[in-house]
Scaffold this motif. Structure first.
Motif, short mmCIF file in Angstrom:
data_model
loop_
_atom_site.label_atom_id
_atom_site.label_comp_id
_atom_site.label_asym_id
_atom_site.label_seq_id
_atom_site.Cartn_x
_atom_site.Cartn_y
_atom_site.Cartn_z
N LEU A 157 0.84 -1.18 0.00
CA LEU A 157 0.00 0.00 0.00
C LEU A 157 0.89 1.24 0.00
O LEU A 157 2.04 1.20 0.44
CB LEU A 157 -0.93 -0.01 1.21
CG LEU A 157 -1.87 -1.22 1.30
CD1 LEU A 157 -2.81 -1.06 2.48
CD2 LEU A 157 -2.64 -1.44 0.01
N GLN A 158 0.33 2.34 -0.51
CA GLN A 158 1.10 3.58 -0.64
C GLN A 158 0.21 4.75 -0.23
O GLN A 158 -0.79 5.03 -0.90
CB GLN A 158 1.58 3.75 -2.08
CG GLN A 158 2.44 4.98 -2.31
CD GLN A 158 2.89 5.08 -3.77
OE1 GLN A 158 2.11 4.81 -4.68
NE2 GLN A 158 4.14 5.46 -3.99
N GLY A 159 0.58 5.41 0.84
CA GLY A 159 -0.21 6.54 1.29
C GLY A 159 -1.59 6.11 1.75
O GLY A 159 -1.82 4.96 2.16
N ARG A 160 -2.54 7.02 1.68
CA ARG A 160 -3.88 6.76 2.19
C ARG A 160 -4.69 5.83 1.30
O ARG A 160 -5.48 5.02 1.80
CB ARG A 160 -4.61 8.09 2.38
CG ARG A 160 -6.04 7.98 2.85
CD ARG A 160 -6.60 9.33 3.27
NE ARG A 160 -6.50 10.32 2.21
CZ ARG A 160 -7.39 10.49 1.24
NH1 ARG A 160 -8.45 9.69 1.18
NH2 ARG A 160 -7.24 11.42 0.32
N ALA A 161 -4.53 5.93 -0.04
CA ALA A 161 -5.43 5.20 -0.92
C ALA A 161 -4.72 4.56 -2.11
O ALA A 161 -5.37 4.20 -3.09
CB ALA A 161 -6.52 6.14 -1.44
N GLY A 162 -3.41 4.40 -2.02
CA GLY A 162 -2.66 3.89 -3.15
C GLY A 162 -2.15 2.48 -2.97
O GLY A 162 -2.04 1.96 -1.86
N VAL A 163 -1.81 1.86 -4.12
CA VAL A 163 -1.16 0.56 -4.16
C VAL A 163 0.04 0.70 -5.09
O VAL A 163 -0.06 1.35 -6.14
CB VAL A 163 -2.12 -0.53 -4.71
CG1 VAL A 163 -1.41 -1.88 -4.78
CG2 VAL A 163 -3.36 -0.63 -3.83
N ASP A 169 -15.14 7.79 -9.97
CA ASP A 169 -16.22 7.31 -9.10
C ASP A 169 -16.07 7.80 -7.67
O ASP A 169 -17.04 7.84 -6.91
CB ASP A 169 -16.25 5.78 -9.07
CG ASP A 169 -16.68 5.16 -10.39
OD1 ASP A 169 -17.14 5.91 -11.27
OD2 ASP A 169 -16.53 3.94 -10.54
N ASN A 170 -14.84 8.15 -7.29
CA ASN A 170 -14.56 8.47 -5.89
C ASN A 170 -14.34 9.96 -5.64
O ASN A 170 -13.94 10.35 -4.54
CB ASN A 170 -13.33 7.69 -5.42
CG ASN A 170 -13.60 6.19 -5.34
OD1 ASN A 170 -14.74 5.78 -5.08
ND2 ASN A 170 -12.58 5.38 -5.58
N GLN A 171 -14.60 10.78 -6.62
CA GLN A 171 -14.42 12.22 -6.44
C GLN A 171 -15.38 12.74 -5.36
O GLN A 171 -16.57 12.41 -5.36
CB GLN A 171 -14.65 12.96 -7.75
CG GLN A 171 -13.63 12.61 -8.83
CD GLN A 171 -12.19 12.76 -8.34
OE1 GLN A 171 -11.77 13.86 -7.97
NE2 GLN A 171 -11.46 11.66 -8.35
N GLY A 172 -14.84 13.53 -4.46
CA GLY A 172 -15.64 14.07 -3.36
C GLY A 172 -15.78 13.15 -2.18
O GLY A 172 -16.40 13.52 -1.18
N LYS A 173 -15.22 11.96 -2.25
CA LYS A 173 -15.29 11.00 -1.15
C LYS A 173 -13.91 10.88 -0.48
O LYS A 173 -12.89 11.03 -1.14
CB LYS A 173 -15.69 9.61 -1.65
CG LYS A 173 -17.03 9.53 -2.34
CD LYS A 173 -17.26 8.11 -2.85
CE LYS A 173 -18.55 8.00 -3.63
NZ LYS A 173 -18.75 6.62 -4.17
N ARG A 174 -13.92 10.60 0.79
CA ARG A 174 -12.67 10.20 1.44
C ARG A 174 -12.50 8.70 1.22
O ARG A 174 -13.35 7.90 1.61
CB ARG A 174 -12.66 10.51 2.93
CG ARG A 174 -11.36 10.06 3.61
CD ARG A 174 -11.28 10.44 5.06
NE ARG A 174 -10.06 9.91 5.69
CZ ARG A 174 -8.88 10.50 5.64
NH1 ARG A 174 -8.75 11.66 5.00
NH2 ARG A 174 -7.82 9.97 6.22
N ILE A 175 -11.42 8.33 0.59
CA ILE A 175 -11.15 6.92 0.28
C ILE A 175 -9.87 6.49 0.99
O ILE A 175 -8.86 7.19 0.97
CB ILE A 175 -10.98 6.70 -1.24
CG1 ILE A 175 -12.22 7.17 -2.00
CG2 ILE A 175 -10.67 5.24 -1.53
CD1 ILE A 175 -13.48 6.41 -1.68
N GLU A 176 -9.93 5.34 1.63
CA GLU A 176 -8.74 4.72 2.20
C GLU A 176 -8.66 3.28 1.70
O GLU A 176 -9.70 2.63 1.49
CB GLU A 176 -8.75 4.76 3.73
CG GLU A 176 -8.69 6.16 4.30
CD GLU A 176 -8.52 6.18 5.82
OE1 GLU A 176 -8.11 5.14 6.38
OE2 GLU A 176 -8.80 7.23 6.42
N VAL A 177 -7.45 2.79 1.53
CA VAL A 177 -7.23 1.41 1.10
C VAL A 177 -6.39 0.71 2.17
O VAL A 177 -5.29 1.16 2.50
CB VAL A 177 -6.53 1.35 -0.27
CG1 VAL A 177 -6.11 -0.09 -0.59
CG2 VAL A 177 -7.44 1.89 -1.36
#
Length: 314
Positions: free
Chosen positions: A66-72, A93-101
């Motif tokens: 994983l890389q940062g908050r939402a990356g791979v 699809d994820n614009q305006g959302k907080r996304i975490e992976v």
């Protein structure tokens, strides 16, 4: 490509190390470094990398992390270069959302599974960064930080997800997203206590693995335990916070089942006097190996992989 494993380890100078710590070659991340601990206790490889919850070793020897908050990202350990990456937060699809992976997995077809918290879905991405399939997740307590922790595709193609905020394991049909099996981690008649260390308590599980027997092995996070659960939801084996002499579990994170049947258990936030990894024989509950490198990797090592163990379940 079958699911693969990766672990991050960090070491600086050569320091005295117990014999137990020198028996496995381990990849893990801690204190801002991704590193490999050799069997003699020295650090054979390392590079700067911030905290992550999931990592794998690919068949080509590269690391998927994983890389940062939402990356791979895929890292070539020889050059220490990122050779592939995908950021879930940048998808339209994820614009305006907080996304975490918090979970990813290489798949047999060469694609990568990514579990998105915040959008509550599992996506399959090809190496061109295109989403080729997606599946909704059932989430009762939506939270971009805790919709899921680790998620794994099973041999039958279904997905097994650890839903931290819900305190539940769910098995999904990978096509429809239908929940096929669900298990709620019990509180064992205890009250919830806030925190991350040994003093906390809850059912905020971190991972679940499907065993060859059909049972499911669950690392219960701040429940400080490991549970083996039958398909009918009976607990058939369990290990709790103070069951092992001299060891106290805190946030129980990763599980790795070795070819000899032993379990390797991740022990996060347990403090400087406790091991970060524990290997035990589940039949006898005898500890056969520990990793104790708090001064090198700190108190928040949340994922690891044994590089010398051959084919494992993790």
């Amino acid at each position: 490509m079958k699911p693969f494993s990766a672990v991050v380890v960090i070491l600086c100078t050569l320091i005295p190390i117990s014999v137990a710590s020198a028996q496995h070659r381990v990849l893990l991340q801690g204190m801002g470094r991704l590193a490999v601990i050799e069997t003699d206790g020295t650090i054979g490889w390392e590079m700067p990398w911030k905290g992550i919850h999931d990592l794998h070793v690919l068949p080509n020897g590269n690391y998927l992390v994983l890389q940062g908050r939402a990356g791979v990202a895929e890292i070539d350990p020889k050059s220490k270069n990122v050779v592939w990456q995908y950021d879930a937060s940048e998808h339209p699809d994820n614009q305006g959302k907080r996304i975490e992976v918090h979970a990813c997995q290489p798949l047999a077809n060469g694609n990568v599974m990514i579990a998105e918290s915040g959008s509550a879905r599992i996506i399959e991405v090809n190496r061109d960064g295109v989403i080729v399939s997606q599946m909704p997740l059932t989430v009762e307590n939506p939270n971009a930080h805790s919709d899921t922790r680790l998620v794994r595709q099973l041999e039958n193609g279904n997905y097994l997800a650890a839903h931290e905020a819900d305190g539940k394991v769910r098995e999904y049909d990978s096509t429809t997203g239908k929940v096929l099996w669900e298990y709620e981690v019990p509180m064992f008649a205890k009250d919830a206590k806030e925190g991350h260390g040994p003093e906390a308590f809850g059912n905020r599980l971190f991972c679940a693995l499907r065993l060859p027997s059909g049972n499911t092995l669950v690392a219960t996070g701040n429940g400080h335990s490991v549970l083996e659960v039958a398909p009918d939801k009976r607990i058939v084996w369990q290990l709790h916070q103070d069951d092992l002499p001299g060891i106290r579990f805190a946030w129980v994170t990763t599980l790795e089942v070795l070819s000899n049947g032993n379990y390797v258990i991740g022990n996060c936030h347990a403090g400087p006097d406790q091991p970060q990894l524990v290997e035990l024989d589940p039949r006898t509950k005898q500890v056969v190996w520990k990793l104790e490198r708090h001064s090198d990797f700190g108190n928040d090592v949340s994922n690891s992989v044994l590089l010398d163990a051959g084919k494992t379940i993790r």
